[in-house]
Design a protein around this motif. Structure first.
Motif, PDB file in Angstrom:
ATOM      1  N   GLU A 110      66.949  59.258  71.768  1.00  0.00           N
ATOM      2  CA  GLU A 110      66.583  60.566  71.229  1.00  0.00           C
ATOM      3  C   GLU A 110      67.171  61.689  72.084  1.00  0.00           C
ATOM      4  N   SER A 111      67.180  61.462  73.403  1.00  0.00           N
ATOM      5  CA  SER A 111      67.725  62.445  74.332  1.00  0.00           C
ATOM      6  C   SER A 111      68.621  61.734  75.344  1.00  0.00           C
ATOM      7  N   VAL A 112      69.908  61.995  75.249  1.00  0.00           N
ATOM      8  CA  VAL A 112      70.854  61.413  76.206  1.00  0.00           C
ATOM      9  C   VAL A 112      70.547  61.924  77.608  1.00  0.00           C
ATOM     10  N   GLU A 113      70.198  63.196  77.713  1.00  0.00           N
ATOM     11  CA  GLU A 113      69.896  63.784  79.010  1.00  0.00           C
ATOM     12  C   GLU A 113      68.703  63.104  79.661  1.00  0.00           C
ATOM     13  N   ARG A 114      67.628  62.872  78.890  1.00  0.00           N
ATOM     14  CA  ARG A 114      66.439  62.226  79.449  1.00  0.00           C
ATOM     15  C   ARG A 114      66.778  60.806  79.905  1.00  0.00           C
TER      16      ARG A 114
ATOM     17  N   ASP B 270      68.436  77.627  85.798  1.00  0.00           N
ATOM     18  CA  ASP B 270      67.540  78.358  84.914  1.00  0.00           C
ATOM     19  C   ASP B 270      66.794  77.375  84.003  1.00  0.00           C
ATOM     20  N   GLU B 271      65.785  77.876  83.281  1.00  0.00           N
ATOM     21  CA  GLU B 271      64.948  77.013  82.443  1.00  0.00           C
ATOM     22  C   GLU B 271      65.773  76.229  81.426  1.00  0.00           C
ATOM     23  N   GLU B 272      66.738  76.881  80.819  1.00  0.00           N
ATOM     24  CA  GLU B 272      67.561  76.213  79.810  1.00  0.00           C
ATOM     25  C   GLU B 272      68.339  75.042  80.416  1.00  0.00           C
ATOM     26  N   ARG B 273      68.925  75.267  81.577  1.00  0.00           N
ATOM     27  CA  ARG B 273      69.699  74.206  82.227  1.00  0.00           C
ATOM     28  C   ARG B 273      68.792  73.063  82.683  1.00  0.00           C
ATOM     29  N   ILE B 274      67.586  73.393  83.143  1.00  0.00           N
ATOM     30  CA  ILE B 274      66.625  72.362  83.531  1.00  0.00           C
ATOM     31  C   ILE B 274      66.251  71.514  82.320  1.00  0.00           C
ATOM     32  N   ALA B 275      65.958  72.182  81.209  1.00  0.00           N
ATOM     33  CA  ALA B 275      65.603  71.457  79.982  1.00  0.00           C
ATOM     34  C   ALA B 275      66.748  70.533  79.570  1.00  0.00           C
ATOM     35  N   GLU B 276      67.974  71.020  79.637  1.00  0.00           N
ATOM     36  CA  GLU B 276      69.138  70.195  79.290  1.00  0.00           C
ATOM     37  C   GLU B 276      69.282  69.023  80.251  1.00  0.00           C
ATOM     38  N   THR B 277      69.134  69.275  81.543  1.00  0.00           N
ATOM     39  CA  THR B 277      69.301  68.231  82.552  1.00  0.00           C
ATOM     40  C   THR B 277      68.272  67.123  82.388  1.00  0.00           C
TER      41      THR B 277
ATOM     42  N   GLY C 121      66.398  66.618  79.680  1.00  0.00           N
ATOM     43  CA  GLY C 121      66.251  66.164  78.307  1.00  0.00           C
ATOM     44  C   GLY C 121      64.865  66.444  77.747  1.00  0.00           C
ATOM     45  N   ILE C 122      64.307  67.601  78.116  1.00  0.00           N
ATOM     46  CA  ILE C 122      62.983  67.982  77.634  1.00  0.00           C
ATOM     47  C   ILE C 122      63.073  69.378  77.028  1.00  0.00           C
ATOM     48  N   ALA C 123      62.030  69.770  76.332  1.00  0.00           N
ATOM     49  CA  ALA C 123      61.988  71.089  75.709  1.00  0.00           C
ATOM     50  C   ALA C 123      61.800  72.179  76.769  1.00  0.00           C
ATOM     51  N   ALA C 124      62.326  73.367  76.479  1.00  0.00           N
ATOM     52  CA  ALA C 124      62.165  74.495  77.404  1.00  0.00           C
ATOM     53  C   ALA C 124      60.690  74.811  77.619  1.00  0.00           C
ATOM     54  N   GLY C 125      59.879  74.655  76.596  1.00  0.00           N
ATOM     55  CA  GLY C 125      58.435  74.874  76.729  1.00  0.00           C
ATOM     56  C   GLY C 125      57.804  73.915  77.712  1.00  0.00           C
TER      57      GLY C 125
END
Length: 187
Positions: free
Chosen positions: A65-69, A144-151, A153-157
């Motif tokens: 579902e999430s390659v990043e995760r 930043d939050e967006e990059r953390i979420a991408e890294t 593999g989770i939602a910004a929230g």
């Protein structure tokens, strides 16, 4: 070839996708390993071994579902195993606190920053796993939050929620110890 796609084009597409993914995240992986080993060569070796493992499981990663995760979980597994095999604990607390204290002393001449930094980074190290990761990526690695979420593999929230819970936990501890409040500019 009729009735399907050329398997070589899928292989090429997967290789290109992996290379783009690697280029995007490699710096974060290396920096994170460096914070835990305090050694550039070790961080490079960990990241290289992880890259080999990820390449060999890339088709599995793409099916997630999430390659990043998937990648982050695999990366943590490689880092933890590396530390365990060498009977080495993480140098995160000592290294991150020292780095921050040196910057603070250089800027303001205040040595109290070392004691506070040691406490703060020990507190971050002792947070639940996801909160620890988010705090390190935000305040130590300055993502930043967006990059953390991408890294991760989770939602910004989810990033914001983990940051809020971690800061609340650290602030409660700081109040109990009569230390300064943790602010968004701390790190």
């Amino acid at each position: 070839m009729t009735g399907g796609t050329d398997p070589r084009s899928r292989s090429d597409r997967d290789r290109i996708t992996f290379e783009a993914f690697y280029q995007k995240h490699q710096g974060t992986w290396s920096h994170y390993a460096f914070l835990h080993t305090a050694d550039g060569r070790d961080a490079e070796n960990i990241t290289n071994y992880f890259t080999w493992r990820l390449v060999n499981s890339w088709s599995q990663a793409l099916a997630q579902e999430s390659v990043e995760r998937f990648a982050w979980d695999l990366y943590k597994e490689v880092l933890e195993r590396w530390l365990e095999e060498r009977d080495a604990g993480s140098d995160f607390v000592r290294f991150a606190a020292f780095e921050r204290a040196v910057r603070a002393v250089a800027w303001s001449g205040q040595f109290e920053a070392l004691q506070e930094s040691l406490w703060l980074y020990r507190g971050i190290f002792d947070l639940p796993e996801r909160q620890h990761e988010v705090m390190v990526l935000m305040y130590v690695m300055h993502l930043d939050e967006e990059r953390i979420a991408e890294t991760l593999g989770i939602a910004a929230g989810s990033v914001r929620s983990n940051l809020r819970h971690a800061r609340n936990r650290l602030e409660q501890e700081a109040n109990a110890r009569h230390l300064l409040h943790i602010t968004d500019s701390e790190g």
